[in-house]
Scaffold this active site. Structure first.
Site, mmCIF file in Angstrom:
data_model
loop_
_atom_site.group_PDB
_atom_site.id
_atom_site.type_symbol
_atom_site.label_atom_id
_atom_site.label_comp_id
_atom_site.label_asym_id
_atom_site.label_seq_id
_atom_site.Cartn_x
_atom_site.Cartn_y
_atom_site.Cartn_z
ATOM 1 N N LYS A 1 26.377 -28.040 15.247
ATOM 2 C CA LYS A 1 25.991 -26.698 15.720
ATOM 3 C C LYS A 1 25.008 -26.053 14.738
ATOM 4 C CE LYS A 1 30.605 -25.972 17.506
ATOM 5 N NZ LYS A 1 30.556 -26.456 18.881
ATOM 6 N N VAL B 1 39.707 -3.125 22.919
ATOM 7 C CA VAL B 1 40.493 -1.893 23.051
ATOM 8 C C VAL B 1 41.844 -2.114 22.396
ATOM 9 C CG1 VAL B 1 41.573 -0.283 24.679
ATOM 10 C CG2 VAL B 1 39.344 -1.307 25.219
ATOM 11 N N ASP C 1 41.996 2.170 6.154
ATOM 12 C CA ASP C 1 43.293 1.551 5.840
ATOM 13 C C ASP C 1 43.884 2.217 4.606
ATOM 14 O OD1 ASP C 1 43.137 -0.600 7.821
ATOM 15 O OD2 ASP C 1 41.500 -1.374 6.587
#
Ligand code: 8DG
Ligand code: CA
Ligand code: CA
Length: 424
Positions: free
Chosen positions: A70, A101, A192
């Site tokens: 790849k 979501v 956080d």
């Protein structure tokens, strides 16, 4: 075309395929791509090395034959056919959108797609009543909360939260922001917050008493106290008319040690440092930066768990996975609370404990209580509680829990060189 464009293109392409696999619940494939990305970041981009030929990656970690091909295709043609096919598939597009979501996992997303939903408006209408309840809240703020949060704005959030803690909850509470922000990312996806109290301990009767108080403090409409305190601590600009909306606007999940929700700084700002307008596309355009609703995660841990929690919550997730794997190889188990010596029969490990770290057995009463007046550490980055050292010990079943007072202790125990948060 700059030197590092090829690296960036490869990472972005692999990431977009990884996202599709994650939205499909194909976690093994997701990790294969994430690990390849990590190798590129660490071995090339992080070292300022441009990838010009796939040969450079041959034999490296997470670069198998398929991944090699790849990357080779990307370098030769500038693109990856697989990526074009995968990311243009309408089902994949919807799965990726829906799993972005909060509260919609791969299984729920698949159901929604199978029911014919394709857009966020389809979810909002939800004619078939298929949406998980948390997703209903999340949809209200979805577009806004997708906007990345600049580093400086997160600093403002931290300062605001600390002011609320100091003035309205408990002045000794310690709050720090972890995640990508502690890794010094220019922008973060969410905020956080890791929270502890130097007098808390996992063996105490009510180790979780603080989070509820903190959350309710942050949900209270904030008249002057926090905003004024923030203003006076950073500039001479006085707080304007008292903003009366609460900092926390809505909640997704409220547990005894974890909180997830949406927050917004008081607006207009007490100082003008973060009042730039948003230029990023995707909703909320033209909103003043501070008026954007942000995703907030708060974790509460007792002081003895703080070092391991800080390590875990700082990430990156790949760094965490690798560190845990290394720990297992070394005969330890590491989680978001503690590090412990693995032993099949529960007996203490023979000989001296690593790096002078005391091995303690809670049931023998040798648990060291956190100091009531913690000493300042030389470097807050060293991983003590916000620049403080606290005693730490964890209970540990048939494992030997190790006392750690900072992140550095964990690295030392595992025989790993210290890695700054921004290199994780
Ligand atoms: P971002 O918000 O800027 O996108 O990045 P982040 O701060 O690294 O990601 P996060 O999703 O907010 O997670 C915060 C840290 O929590 C992460 O850096 C490492 C740790 N963590 C794991 N595994 C997981 C997991 O499965 N979910 C979440 N939410 N966090 C995890 O190690
Ligand atoms: Ca984050
Ligand atoms: Ca988070």
């Amino acid at each position: 075309m700059t030197k590092m464009d090829a690296n960036r293109n490869i990472v972005a392409t692999l990431q977009s395929i990884a996202d599709v696999y994650r939205s499909q619940g194909q976690i093994h494939k997701f990790h294969a791509y994430r690990n390849a990305i990590e190798t590129i970041r660490h071995e090339f981009t992080g070292k300022g090395i441009a990838i010009v030929s796939a040969e450079q990656l041959k034999g490296m970690k997470a670069i198998g034959k398929a991944m090699y091909e790849k990357i080779d295709e990307m370098l030769r043609t500038g693109a990856l056919r697989q990526q074009a096919v995968v990311s243009s598939d309408p089902t994949n597009v919807a799965l990726k959108l829906f799993t972005s979501v909060h509260g919609v996992g791969p299984v729920a997303a698949r159901k929604l797609v199978d029911a014919g939903y394709r857009t966020l408006d389809d979810l909002r209408t939800d004619t078939m009543n298929l949406l998980p309840p948390a997703a209903r809240v999340a949809l209200q703020y979805h577009e806004e909360s997708e906007i990345r949060i600049p580093y400086d704005e997160i600093e403002d959030h931290l300062e605001f939260i600390r002011a609320v803690l100091r003035t309205q909850v408990d002045a000794r509470l310690i709050a720090n922001v972890c995640g990508s922000h502690r890794r010094r990312a220019d922008t973060s996806g969410d905020i956080d917050v890791l929270l502890t109290h130097p007098a808390s301990h996992s063996t105490s009767d009510s180790p979780y008493e603080y989070l509820a108080a903190v959350v309710s403090g942050l949900k209270r409409p904030q008249p002057d106290a926090a905003a004024t305190s923030l203003a006076s601590s950073r500039s001479a600009v006085p707080s304007p008319t008292a903003p009366s909306s609460p900092y926390i606007l809505a909640s997704l999940a409220e547990g005894s040690s974890k909180y997830m929700g949406y927050c917004r700084l008081p607006y207009p700002p007490p100082s003008s440092s973060s009042s730039a307008s948003v230029t990023e596309p995707g909703g909320g355009e033209g909103l003043p930066q501070r008026a954007i609703t942000r995703r907030l995660d708060i974790r509460w841990v007792t002081a003895d768990f703080y070092p391991c929690a800080l390590l875990y919550f700082t990430g990156s997730d790949t760094f965490n996975v690798n560190m845990r794997l290394h720990a297992l190889k070394m005969g330890y188990t590491l989680n978001e609370y503690r590090i412990a010596k693995l032993s099949r029969d529960g007996s203490p490990p023979s000989g001296v404990t690593p790096a002078g770290i005391a091995s303690v057995s809670p049931d023998r009463g040798t648990v060291s209580r956190p100091s009531a007046s913690p000493a300042r550490m030389a470097s807050p980055e060293g991983g003590g509680v916000g620049g403080y050292v606290v005693g730490a010990t964890a209970a540990g079943g048939d494992e030997q829990s190790l006392e750690v007072t900072s992140e550095r202790d964990v690295f030392r125990i595992l025989g790993l060189p210290w890695t700054d948060p921004w290199d994780r």
